[in-house]
Design an enzyme around this catalytic site. Structure first.
Site, short mmCIF file in Angstrom:
data_model
loop_
_atom_site.label_atom_id
_atom_site.label_comp_id
_atom_site.label_asym_id
_atom_site.label_seq_id
_atom_site.Cartn_x
_atom_site.Cartn_y
_atom_site.Cartn_z
N GLY A 271 -28.75 -8.32 -4.25
CA GLY A 271 -27.58 -8.64 -4.93
C GLY A 271 -26.86 -9.69 -3.90
N GLY B 4 -31.18 -7.18 1.71
CA GLY B 4 -31.09 -5.85 2.11
C GLY B 4 -32.32 -5.44 2.34
CB THR C 58 -26.31 -4.67 1.93
OG1 THR C 58 -25.81 -4.05 0.91
CG2 THR C 58 -26.19 -4.26 3.25
CG ASP D 50 -23.79 -0.56 -0.68
OD1 ASP D 50 -22.84 -0.74 -1.13
OD2 ASP D 50 -24.94 -0.41 -1.42
NE ARG E 223 -0.20 5.68 -16.97
CZ ARG E 223 -0.37 5.09 -18.04
NH1 ARG E 223 -1.66 4.52 -17.76
NH2 ARG E 223 0.36 4.74 -19.11
NE ARG F 167 -28.77 2.40 -5.57
CZ ARG F 167 -29.20 2.77 -6.92
NH1 ARG F 167 -29.58 4.13 -7.11
NH2 ARG F 167 -28.86 2.15 -7.96
CD GLU G 232 -22.55 1.99 -6.71
OE1 GLU G 232 -22.46 1.69 -7.60
OE2 GLU G 232 -23.68 1.65 -5.90
#
Length: 383
Positions: free
Chosen positions: A10, A130, A153, A155, A190, A199, A251
């Protein structure tokens, strides 16, 4: 000397700084040093026909100062990227025929990659990526090819280093987004649900929560109780004068007794199914349990795209220069890293433990679904 450089997996902000600094260092060496930029990560080494020795600019090219002069101010990667690993190729869009050896439904095209490195006269290689990109770098080291690694990465979960290129920009973008999103939630009273990268590890979600202060955050390392989360968000909303609350969900987070949520059944080239959907599930439970209107967003590519922040430019430059120094000294098989706040080199084998995980006991309150704000003295949170 001819040095190859590629960016795989990515895209993140800061990659172009690595490319630029390596090229500039090469141009200033007393002995002639050339840099070859390989297109589309490891893809450039397998999509090029190894029977054709001449370098095709679609797959690789010699870089000079003029060609990379201004790229460090751009996001993404100037060399482009792909999710390709020569040891386990699942598709070959630019090949007229399938080369390589078949094994367990995959194609091992590592010999093609190595042959092209030889064809192009590349003496050593810098792989920026990564976990999966660096796994083939480890393979090259194992067979004796001079290779160096640079971790990246959004992440932030590459083992062996406290920092990965792209992480700071991702956190900054996510923080800006959540801060803006809260004004919209307050206007409409709201409950907001935002899904973010993560991940296997919750670094992106957790450190965004440290900065942006959503009411709750759920991460992959700790399975959460859906009913409890909804109740907490309800109470957060009631206590808030503006009558809104906000949860940030990695996620890869999952509720107790359930599996990780995927968008579909198809696998990518890393043999991973695409994650996504836990935010919508949380939103559905909020509506069902509370009957409260919600707003749901998924922030993914937008947090890793665009101009890198100052931290990512600085660390990308540091990483580029320490791997270049190592190559010119004849030392290979290492990865640039930050350990205990200091730039260093670590063995590529250290990345085998990827993805690293959040130290839950120290940094996450599993009962309240919040960052742990106690006992932070002496901790290395975010460089």
């Amino acid at each position: 000397m001819r040095i190859g450089i590629l960016t795989g997996g990515g895209d993140v902000a800061g990659l172009n700084t690595v490319i630029r600094d390596v090229v500039y260092r090469a141009a200033r060496e007393k002995e002639k040093v050339e840099v070859v930029g390989i297109r589309r990560g490891w893809g450039g080494l397998i999509y090029h026909d190894p029977e054709k020795k001449d370098m095709n600019p679609e797959h690789a090219m010699v870089l000079d100062e003029e060609s990379v002069r201004n790229i460090d101010g751009e996001g993404g990667t100037w060399l482009r990227t792909s999710r390709t690993n020569p040891l386990k190729v699942t598709s070959t869009p630019d090949l007229k025929e399938f080369r390589g050896f078949e094994f367990e439904g995959k194609r091992d095209m590592s010999l093609d990659a190595i042959k092209n490195l030889e064809n192009w006269g590349i003496d050593s290689l810098i792989a920026v990526g990564g976990d999966d990109t660096l796994s083939f770098a480890r393979y090259l080291k194992k067979i004796g090819f001079p290779v160096m690694g640079v971790p990246k990465t959004v992440d932030g979960d590459v083992a062996g280093t406290d920092y990965c290129i792209g992480f700071a920009t991702g956190i900054s973008r996510a923080t800006d987004y959540l801060t803006s999103f809260r004004s919209c939630l307050g206007s409409h009273e709201r409950i907001g649900v935002v899904e973010i990268f993560g991940r296997d590890a919750g670094f992106t979600g957790l450190y965004t929560a440290f900065a942006a202060k959503p009411d709750r955050v759920v991460i992959p390392e700790v399975d959460f109780d859906m009913d409890k989360l909804v109740e907490l968000l309800y109470n957060d909303r009631i206590k808030n004068e503006r009558r809104y609350s906000l949860v940030l969900a990695s996620e890869g987070a999952k509720q107790k007794g359930s599996e990780v949520v995927y968008e579909g059944k198809e696998f990518d080239q890393f043999n991973h199914k695409k994650l996504g959907g836990i935010g919508k599930i949380i939103e559905s439970h909020i509506k069902k349990k509370l009957g409260v209107e919600t707003m749901s967003e998924r922030i993914a590519y937008r947090i890793r795209s665009g101009i890198p922040d100052a931290k990512d430019r600085i660390f990308a430059s540091i990483f580029a220069n320490i791997v270049f120094d190592s190559i010119t000294r004849g030392n290979f098989g290492m990865m640039a890293a930050i350990k205990n706040g200091k730039p260093c080199l670590v063995p590529l084998e250290d990345t085998e433990n990827s993805p690293k995980k959040v130290d839950v006991e120290r940094f996450y309150n599993s009962e309240r679904y919040r960052p742990n704000y106690k006992n932070l003295r002496g901790s290395l949170l975010l460089l």
